[in-house]
Design an enzyme around this catalytic site. Sequence first.
Site, mmCIF file in Angstrom:
data_model
loop_
_atom_site.group_PDB
_atom_site.id
_atom_site.type_symbol
_atom_site.label_atom_id
_atom_site.label_comp_id
_atom_site.label_asym_id
_atom_site.label_seq_id
_atom_site.Cartn_x
_atom_site.Cartn_y
_atom_site.Cartn_z
ATOM 1 N N SER A 110 0.834 -1.197 0.000
ATOM 2 C CA SER A 110 0.000 0.000 0.000
ATOM 3 C C SER A 110 0.879 1.261 0.000
ATOM 4 C CB SER A 110 -0.882 -0.019 1.237
ATOM 5 O OG SER A 110 -1.692 1.120 1.231
ATOM 6 N N GLY A 111 0.621 2.149 -0.918
ATOM 7 C CA GLY A 111 1.376 3.400 -0.983
ATOM 8 C C GLY A 111 2.611 3.301 -1.857
ATOM 9 N N THR A 115 -1.537 2.645 -8.089
ATOM 10 C CA THR A 115 -2.617 3.367 -8.768
ATOM 11 C C THR A 115 -2.032 4.425 -9.698
ATOM 12 O OG1 THR A 115 -4.003 2.972 -6.858
ATOM 13 C CG2 THR A 115 -4.717 4.679 -8.366
ATOM 14 N N ASN A 160 -1.209 5.431 3.184
ATOM 15 C CA ASN A 160 -1.370 6.111 1.891
ATOM 16 C C ASN A 160 -2.562 7.059 1.976
ATOM 17 O OD1 ASN A 160 -1.685 6.863 -0.745
ATOM 18 N ND2 ASN A 160 -1.835 4.792 -1.583
ATOM 19 N N SER A 163 -5.414 5.664 -0.615
ATOM 20 C CA SER A 163 -5.273 4.213 -0.708
ATOM 21 C C SER A 163 -6.498 3.597 -1.376
ATOM 22 C CB SER A 163 -5.092 3.657 0.697
ATOM 23 O OG SER A 163 -4.902 2.271 0.613
ATOM 24 N N SER A 164 -6.224 2.706 -2.324
ATOM 25 C CA SER A 164 -7.347 2.039 -2.998
ATOM 26 C C SER A 164 -7.902 1.015 -2.029
ATOM 27 C CB SER A 164 -6.857 1.326 -4.252
ATOM 28 O OG SER A 164 -6.009 2.167 -4.980
ATOM 29 N N GLY A 390 -2.663 -3.131 -2.253
ATOM 30 C CA GLY A 390 -1.370 -3.766 -1.997
ATOM 31 C C GLY A 390 -1.373 -4.556 -0.707
ATOM 32 N N GLU A 392 -0.847 -5.501 2.862
ATOM 33 C CA GLU A 392 -0.767 -4.575 3.984
ATOM 34 C C GLU A 392 -0.790 -5.285 5.320
ATOM 35 O OE1 GLU A 392 -3.846 -1.833 3.002
ATOM 36 O OE2 GLU A 392 -5.431 -3.085 3.807
HETATM 37 N N1 LIG Z 1 5.259 8.173 -10.055
HETATM 38 C C1 LIG Z 1 4.922 8.946 -9.048
HETATM 39 N N2 LIG Z 1 5.300 10.236 -9.041
HETATM 40 C C2 LIG Z 1 4.966 11.046 -8.018
HETATM 41 N N3 LIG Z 1 4.256 10.644 -6.929
HETATM 42 C C3 LIG Z 1 3.857 9.354 -6.879
HETATM 43 C C4 LIG Z 1 4.167 8.453 -7.930
HETATM 44 N N4 LIG Z 1 3.637 7.274 -7.600
HETATM 45 C C5 LIG Z 1 3.030 7.420 -6.381
HETATM 46 N N5 LIG Z 1 3.156 8.679 -5.958
HETATM 47 C C6 LIG Z 1 2.656 9.240 -4.682
HETATM 48 O O1 LIG Z 1 2.397 8.196 -3.791
HETATM 49 C C7 LIG Z 1 1.042 8.169 -3.384
HETATM 50 C C8 LIG Z 1 0.536 6.760 -3.257
HETATM 51 O O2 LIG Z 1 0.493 6.141 -4.516
HETATM 52 P P1 LIG Z 1 -0.666 5.156 -4.939
HETATM 53 O O3 LIG Z 1 -1.982 5.651 -4.492
HETATM 54 O O4 LIG Z 1 -0.497 4.883 -6.356
HETATM 55 O O5 LIG Z 1 -0.284 3.906 -4.090
HETATM 56 P P2 LIG Z 1 -0.910 2.455 -4.231
HETATM 57 O O6 LIG Z 1 0.209 1.564 -4.475
HETATM 58 O O7 LIG Z 1 -2.016 2.485 -5.175
HETATM 59 O O8 LIG Z 1 -1.428 2.227 -2.770
HETATM 60 P P3 LIG Z 1 -2.730 1.408 -2.301
HETATM 61 O O9 LIG Z 1 -2.372 0.003 -2.381
HETATM 62 O O10 LIG Z 1 -2.911 1.879 -0.929
HETATM 63 O O11 LIG Z 1 -3.799 1.815 -3.196
HETATM 64 C C9 LIG Z 1 0.297 8.935 -4.437
HETATM 65 O O12 LIG Z 1 -0.838 9.557 -3.915
HETATM 66 C C10 LIG Z 1 1.346 9.951 -4.870
HETATM 67 O O13 LIG Z 1 1.330 11.046 -3.995
HETATM 68 MG MG LIG Z 2 -3.957 2.247 -5.094
#
Ligand SMILES: Nc1ncnc2c1ncn2[C@@H]1O[C@H](COP(=O)(O)OP(=O)(O)OP(=O)(O)O)[C@@H](O)[C@H]1O
Ligand SMILES: [Mg+2]
Length: 1078
Positions: A110-111, A115, A160, A163-164, A390, A392
Amino acid sequence: MAKMEVKTSLLDNMIGVGDMVLLEPLDEDSFINNLKKRFDHSEVYTYIGSVVISINPYRSLPIYTPEKVEEYRNRNFYELSPHIFALSDEAYRSLRDQDKDQCILITGESGAGKTEASKLVMSYVAAVCGKGAEVNQVKEQLLQSNPVLEAFGNAKTVRNDNSSRFGKYMDIEFDFKGDPLGGVISNYLLEKSRVVKQPRGERNFHIFYQILSGASEDFLCKLKLERDFSRYNYLGLDSAKVNGVDDAANFRTVRNAMQIVGFMDHETQSVFEVVAAVLKLGNIEFKPESRVNGLDESKIKDKNELKEICELTGIDQSVLERAFSFRTVEAKQEKVSTTLNVAQAYYARDALAKNLYSRLFSWLVTRINESIKAQTKVRKKVMGVLDIYGFEIFEDNSFEQFIINYCNEKLQQIFIELTLKEEQEEYIREGIEWTHIEYFNNAIICDLIENNQTGILAMLDEECLRPGTVTDDTFLEKLNQVCATHQHFESRMSKCSRFLNDTSLPHSCFRIQHYAGKVMYQVEGFVDKNNDLLYRDLSQAMWKASHSLIKALFPEGNPAKINLKRPPTAGSQFKASVATLMKNLQTKNPNYIRCIKPNDKKAAHIFNDALVCHQVRYLGLLENVRVRRAGYAFRQAYEPCLERYKMLCKQTWPHWRGPARAGVEVLFNELEIPEEEFSFGRSKIFIRNPRTLFKLEDLRKQRLEDLATLIEKIYRGWKCRTRFLLMKKSQIVIASWYRRYAQQKKYQKIKSSAIIVQSYIRGWKARKLLRELKHQKRCNEAATIIAAYWHGTQVRREYRKFFRANAGRKIYEFTLQRLMQKYFLEMKNKMPSLSPIDKNWPARPYLFLDSTHKELKRIFHLWRCKKYRDQFTDQQKLIYEEKLEASELFKDKKALYPASVGQPFQGAYLEISKNPKYKKLKDAVDEKIIIAEVVNKINRANGKATSRIFLLTKNNVLLADQKSGNIKSEVPLGDVTKVSMSSQNDGFFAVHLKEGSGAAGKGDFLLSSDHLIEMATKLYRTTLSQTKQKLNIEISDEFLVQFRQDKVCVKFIQGSQKNGNIPTCKRKNNRLLEVAVP
Ligand SMILES: Nc1ncnc2c1ncn2[C@@H]1O[C@H](COP(=O)(O)OP(=O)(O)OP(=O)(O)O)[C@@H](O)[C@H]1O
Ligand SMILES: [Mg+2]
């Protein structure tokens, strides 16, 4: 300089190594260090072969611009620095050109950025695929589905901020050209417990906060909501605001996105009404009320909230109220109603809220699918993007975490399977021997969870279905019995447990050693959550709602469709959908993005080695590299390999004409690379150790430098030579032009000199000839004259005897006569007119007639004047005589004269005889009147004029008063001695009288008249005829006039033209009278 270089390979300007496969030595430390080094240089992507490792930078990097998209478009995977775009491009092109369905699997905790990565993939594909109004609309709808689902399905967690809380798999469908047609989204198990309760430091789903912050007052009022988070029990208070998140702005984005995706206004409205209803459900509170039978029954504390919910949803208030107080159980066709106690009522309330929300979410996905569904039935190519929650580990992990981690476990499994499979397939394809590699296979953990007989999920289902009392504890007991021996299962209560003394493991928990670490699950709530029960009374109450969306969300509430069969449990449902997903993924060509979280602080620039190491371990990345390097670390198709290294060998540089493989063979032989270091596949060269590759790279670099020097040398030589040739050519051109010019000048000089010399010679020759000719001519003339005289003498001598003596004279006279005759005859014809003023006279024909001709002219003129005069009558003659007299007297003397020539002399201007006024005057003068005219008599005292009648008779001059006609003075002509006047253009004249005569008593007269010339002429003539004496006429500009005793000087001066042309007279002093003549 570095910026200017054009990249042709991943190997150019690498920071660390861009592909972990090339890592040397390959161990955990070097792996982490390489990631760290790249992360510190803002290189967040690294490859393991075709897998992309992505480290969340937690800051926006300038590597997602349209320019970057263009850079990666249609380039080979290893051509540029590692990037998610390279992977997207590879997948898209493989889909479009090789007709292979693709899936992009994004994993990580997660994070870690899953996404975000999925959005980057989608936006890249949208940017490079076809264009056009229709295609663009499809793209826009696909992209805009993200904000809608994120608003309803994402929440802030401790890991996050976005977080999805649901799993998402999206199939994007393309036509044969690679243009997008539409898509299908599948969602996996929304973490609905979040609706009613959030762990400390976390929030409910974004949409609740977005509505309360972003909706207008009006809209809030319609939804019966207040703009105050603290008013709602379901909204955890401690982190209502998230840093850097603008809920109000996001609300607008979501509404806009809903509109683009195709939600009708009334649908959007309904969706928000349901959200509002969920939020308000949380505010319903219950109180116990004792009943007669001793049981507690719950009652709603404040019905106001309930009333509003019912108004919003169109549910009969009493129906809902009853559903919160009673539960109907149907057993054996019998309906039994039992009352609910307060705890049960709260349970029912929360279950309703969770169900409402999760069903709404599923409905949203279905509705979006309806909009983005491909409109054609033609065969489609598919690209699937999987973005699932992800792995967690929380402090308290419950059923949801169990499910989420199970899903990740499955994904890891498929990753292992597919990468290994692909690797193996490649070896087989290329005809290279496959060596077995050791790696951790998590199939065993998957089996622990999903095994149909002994799996935890099966166990849970069994417990849920079992008759009798079922609690979470009984479930744990069962687990303890069945799974106790499993390597990856840990529990304190299990038989002969290894964990009997493990105090970190509470009794109510079990622990699973997941591939990504150990997770301890609280057993509490497992049974309930798996059952996912909603009392039928509630679903029926919902079905009765007049709100069409809510009604549609609870189809099982329809009494006509009562189904006594238990619905499948949440666990089994999830297991089934994960299985379908896995099957689906296996049919597609996989592409991996493995996301790594660099720190727990959501902060940029921090790289926590331990945290990353943990992830690298459980993601099995090192194994991944090992698998990839099994035997051979690096492989490359023959063509690009030859292209890259051909400069290292004379045979292959600069062109290799044969097949690429042969070229590579020649190249490797020439470089003396040990045979065990490489192997020739069918289409690729396999290199065993990265060392060898780096050696090749070093050689290449060295060679490139040499080549650059060579190119520079040749270029410089070429440049100098071309310059030299140009200068040479220019010099020749200049020289030829100069020579031409010099020759031209020289030639012109010679030519002009020759002409001069020539002209002198010619002149000299001509003069010589002329002299000779002249001499000759004079000789001839002299000879002729001598001859003529001689002949004359001879002839005269001969003929003298034949001529008379005066013959010559006669001939002369005759000739003369004839000439005169001819002259006169011609004159007769050329005679001019008889007018005396005609000055014409024919030209003289012969010189000897000159005097004759002049005389003849004079005679002719006199003759014609006489002729003219002869025509005059006596009277005319008299007039002309007078005019002649005037001419003799005044011509060239008096300026007034020329004006008088044309005026006829009339004499009697005043007709005295006819005017009765002058009868007395007439009577007094008996002689003939020659002049009768009015004149001005100048007063001697002041120079002023007085009119007088001037009469001239044969003997007298008279002056008479003009009015009365009385004679004032009478002077006999004999007494007039002189008349004086000026030479100027005035009419003044003085009549001087003889001193001592009778008339002279008063002195001389000073008069002025308009007819001065006539009067003076007539006075002169009359005096001459009467006294036979010439009257003295003096013309002078200054004369003396006798007035009585004084002599006064009359002086004529040039005056101004003040009074026109009239002369003025002024007495200046006693002796001077001044007449100013203009
Ligand atoms: N390529 C990137 N460039 C800049 N910031 C990023 C990038 N990827 C992720 N982030 C930052 O990290 C945060 C978390 O990313 P994201 O929501 O994609 O995580 P996730 O893997 O989908 O987590 P979860 O499993 O909780 O959904 C985003 O809100 C963003 O602020
Ligand atoms: Mg996500």
